[in-house]
Design a protein around this motif. Structure first.
Motif, PDB file in Angstrom:
ATOM      1  N   GLY A   6       0.846  -1.196   0.000  1.00  0.00           N
ATOM      2  CA  GLY A   6       0.000   0.000   0.000  1.00  0.00           C
ATOM      3  C   GLY A   6       0.872   1.233   0.000  1.00  0.00           C
TER       4      GLY A   6
ATOM      5  N   LYS B  58      -1.099   3.568   4.021  1.00  0.00           N
ATOM      6  CA  LYS B  58      -2.123   2.538   3.782  1.00  0.00           C
ATOM      7  C   LYS B  58      -1.579   1.125   3.983  1.00  0.00           C
ATOM      8  CE  LYS B  58      -5.856   4.094   0.885  1.00  0.00           C
ATOM      9  NZ  LYS B  58      -6.514   3.897  -0.405  1.00  0.00           N
TER      10      LYS B  58
ATOM     11  N   GLU C  85      -1.011   0.541   7.722  1.00  0.00           N
ATOM     12  CA  GLU C  85      -2.271   0.265   8.447  1.00  0.00           C
ATOM     13  C   GLU C  85      -2.740  -1.164   8.169  1.00  0.00           C
ATOM     14  OE1 GLU C  85      -4.728   3.426   6.977  1.00  0.00           O
ATOM     15  OE2 GLU C  85      -3.511   4.924   8.033  1.00  0.00           O
TER      16      GLU C  85
ATOM     17  N   SER D 157      -4.241  -2.929  -0.380  1.00  0.00           N
ATOM     18  CA  SER D 157      -5.369  -2.070  -0.038  1.00  0.00           C
ATOM     19  C   SER D 157      -5.373  -0.933  -1.042  1.00  0.00           C
ATOM     20  CB  SER D 157      -5.163  -1.586   1.396  1.00  0.00           C
ATOM     21  OG  SER D 157      -5.431  -0.251   1.546  1.00  0.00           O
TER      22      SER D 157
END
Ligand code: FAD
Length: 301
Positions: free
Chosen positions: A148, A152, A155, A225
């Protein structure tokens, strides 16, 4: 032709609604373009009674079950237009089919946005995934990457840590914030920030990630993601309200949208994106629609 219900989309949500509407002896036309979201995956996980079944086999069985209900027809076509005319809807399809329906059920699903990486296509759905609930369980104890841009990937990696121990974040040349880096460090998650050159694998199984600089990273799985968008703009054209995520807003009891007579089921609402939830929402919408007809005909209050 005139139908009680036009069902747009023949994934788990649309097929489930068609089954219940058939059992309610309602006339329904189900139109499906055949691009169900999970067709790239070899197995459905997390579906009670059907664990590990291939999506294609599952859909084939579901369509077969519908043949028992004479009031339900299925067509392999795209619904191109729906317009509200008085208290019903007129629709047309790319194969020339036209008709009128008292209610519309949009079960049109979502389309995933794949990361733009060389080599991803043959691996996607087999060893490259986006959903931990669908595929996380199988990777415990195996080396996996979280992909990501910016924070992102970080996470995603932190969430993955519950399922998977050996995770490396690949930020593909993008910068991760100091705050996210501290969290990764706390959970012993390593980072490879270099731009990715390509993914390598055999028979759908990822073997390594090759960077533009630095050593290759052996991995057997990768989660990403990026995002997804609505597969159809029919809800927008009908004027259905959408939320900040782009999901169609609906009444959670009846599945009816902000446009009276238009219902949604499955991924379209962008709530819980699972086959089991899609099946449940399809059934819920069918029951709600049937109740409206029962009330209309004076069979209940
Ligand atoms: C790779 C992958 C793996 C997954 N694995 C799992 C898993 O293991 N377990 C799990 O529970 N979930 C899994 N999912 C999620 C699951 O696929 C979805 O939650 C589920 O398919 C949603 O069902 P649906 O009926 O809402 O939409 P879909 O299954 O996407 O079906 C929608 C259908 O509507 C059709 N359509 C769209 N517009 C039109 C139109 N205008 N006219 C006619 N037809 C139209 C589409 O072509 C498609 O056939 C996975 C998803 C992906 C991407």
């Amino acid at each position: 032709m005139k139908y009680d219900v036009l069902i747009v989309g023949g994934g788990p949500a649309g097929l489930s609604a068609a089954l219940l509407l058939g059992r309610c002896r309602r006339t329904a036309l189900l139109c499906d373009e055949g691009q169900q979201r999970n067709l790239r995956s070899p197995a459905i996980h997390g579906l009670l009674g059907r664990e590990g079944r291939s999506p294609a086999a599952f859909l084939g069985e579901a369509r077969q079950e519908l043949t028992r209900y004479n009031s339900v027809s299925v067509r392999g076509t795209r619904v191109t237009d729906i317009v509200s005319v008085g208290s019903s809807f007129e629709f047309s399809c790319s194969d020339g089919t036209t008709g009128n329906a008292s209610k519309i059920l949009l079960a049109t699903g979502l389309v995933d946005e794949l990361p733009e990486l060389a080599g991803i296509e043959p691996l996607y759905g087999i060893s490259i995934h986006h959903c931990l609930y669908c595929d996380g369980f199988e990777y415990a104890g195996k080396p996996v990457a979280a992909l990501g841009k910016g924070d992102k990937g970080a996470e995603l990696a932190l969430m993955m840590k519950h399922w998977i121990q050996d995770i490396v974040v690949c930020s593909d040349g993008s910068e991760i914030s100091a705050k996210a880096m501290r969290k990764l460090d706390k959970h012993n998650i390593l980072v490879r920030p270099e731009p990715i050159q390509r993914l390598e694998g055999t028979n759908g199984e990822l073997t390594k990630i090759i960077f533009k600089s630095g050593p290759d990273l052996p991995r057997v799985g990768l989660f990403f993601s990026t995002g997804c968008h609505q597969a159809s703009d029919l809800s927008k054209r009908l004027g259905c309200q959408r939320d900040a995520k782009g999901g169609v807003v609906m009444d959670t009891d009846t599945e009816e949208t902000s446009v009276p007579g238009v219902y949604v089921a499955g991924d379209v609402s962008r709530d819980v994106l699972l086959v089991a939830a899609a099946i449940a929402e399809g059934a819920q919408a069918a029951v709600a629609i049937n109740k409206v007809f029962l009330r209309r005909d004076g069979f209940c209050d």
